[in-house]
Design a protein around this motif. Structure first.
Motif, PDB file in Angstrom:
ATOM      1  N   LEU A 118       0.756  -1.089  -0.064  1.00  0.00           N
ATOM      2  CA  LEU A 118      -0.034   0.073   0.169  1.00  0.00           C
ATOM      3  C   LEU A 118       1.137   1.154  -0.027  1.00  0.00           C
ATOM      4  CD1 LEU A 118      -2.572  -1.069   2.546  1.00  0.00           C
ATOM      5  CD2 LEU A 118      -2.689  -1.216   0.127  1.00  0.00           C
ATOM      6  N   GLU A 120       2.405   3.124  -2.289  1.00  0.00           N
ATOM      7  CA  GLU A 120       2.093   3.964  -3.280  1.00  0.00           C
ATOM      8  C   GLU A 120       1.013   4.873  -3.168  1.00  0.00           C
ATOM      9  OE1 GLU A 120       4.513   4.879  -5.459  1.00  0.00           O
ATOM     10  OE2 GLU A 120       5.930   3.374  -4.424  1.00  0.00           O
ATOM     11  N   ARG A 121      -0.045   4.216  -2.206  1.00  0.00           N
ATOM     12  CA  ARG A 121      -1.438   4.856  -2.070  1.00  0.00           C
ATOM     13  C   ARG A 121      -1.102   5.963  -1.009  1.00  0.00           C
ATOM     14  NH1 ARG A 121      -5.978   2.037  -3.625  1.00  0.00           N
ATOM     15  NH2 ARG A 121      -6.697   4.040  -3.138  1.00  0.00           N
ATOM     16  N   HIS A 125      -5.766   6.943   2.292  1.00  0.00           N
ATOM     17  CA  HIS A 125      -6.394   5.932   1.696  1.00  0.00           C
ATOM     18  C   HIS A 125      -5.929   4.843   2.535  1.00  0.00           C
ATOM     19  CE1 HIS A 125      -8.105   7.085  -1.963  1.00  0.00           C
ATOM     20  NE2 HIS A 125      -7.421   8.086  -2.016  1.00  0.00           N
ATOM     21  N   ARG A 126      -4.640   4.854   3.073  1.00  0.00           N
ATOM     22  CA  ARG A 126      -4.004   3.638   3.976  1.00  0.00           C
ATOM     23  C   ARG A 126      -4.742   3.556   5.187  1.00  0.00           C
ATOM     24  NH1 ARG A 126       1.049   5.618   1.767  1.00  0.00           N
ATOM     25  NH2 ARG A 126       1.807   6.279   3.691  1.00  0.00           N
TER      26      ARG A 126
END
Length: 139
Positions: A118, A120-121, A125-126
Motif C-alpha cells: 500500500l 504507493e497509495r 487511503h491507507r
C-alpha cells in the motif's frame, strides 16, 4: 509469503506545525518505534532499525491475531500510558520485562495488507483501509 521489514520513514520534530493543507500531523509518543509484520509464519515485531524483538512483546503478538489480517505490515510505536494518558518511557522499559499487559501498539501507518503493498497509495487511503479492514470486524 514471508513479509520483510520495511525501513520506516522517520518524522521530523518541529517547533511549529507547517501551515496550509496537505499535511498530516502525528502525536509525538515517548516509546519504541516498531513495525509489526503479520503473515503465514505468525507475527513479528521489529525495532525501527529492523531488529527482531518479537520475544520481548509476547502479549502484543498474541493480540495481533485479533486483527484478522492474512498478512500486514503496520508501522507504529509501542508505548505505556501513565495515569494521565501520556506515554511514559520509564514505565515502558519496566513493562517490557514485568508488565506486558500495560503495552500498547499505536499504529501510524498500514504499509501492506493481505497481499497488497500500500505504500504507493496516499496515506489517507491507507488509514481508511486500516479502519475498514482491520478494526471494523473486531469492534
Amino acid at each position: 509469503m514471508r513479509l520483510k521489514f520495511i525501513e520506516p520513514l522517520m518524522p521530523t520534530l518541529v517547533e511549529k506545525p507547517p501551515e496550509g493543507e496537505g499535511w498530516t500531523h502525528e502525536v509525538k509518543f515517548d516509546g519504541y518505534r516498531s513495525q509489526m509484520a503479520i503473515d503465514e509464519d505468525g507475527t513479528r515485531i521489529y525495532t525501527r532499525n529492523g531488529h527482531d524483538w518479537t520475544a520481548k512483546y509476547g502479549d502484543l503478538v498474541r493480540e495481533a491475531k485479533r486483527l484478522g489480517a492474512e498478512s500486514a505490515i503496520v508501522d507504529g510505536e509501542i508505548v505505556v500510558l501513565n495515569d494521565k494518558g501520556l506515554s511514559d518511557f520509564t514505565a515502558l522499559r519496566r513493562a517490557i520485562t514485568r508488565r506486558q499487559h500495560d503495552l500498547y501498539f499505536v499504529a501510524f501507518d498500514l504499509l501492506h495488507l493481505n497481499g497488497r503493498d500500500l505504500r504507493e497509495r496516499p496515506v489517507h487511503h491507507r488509514y481508511a483501509r486500516a479502519v475498514t479492514e482491520l478494526y471494523a470486524e473486531n469492534t
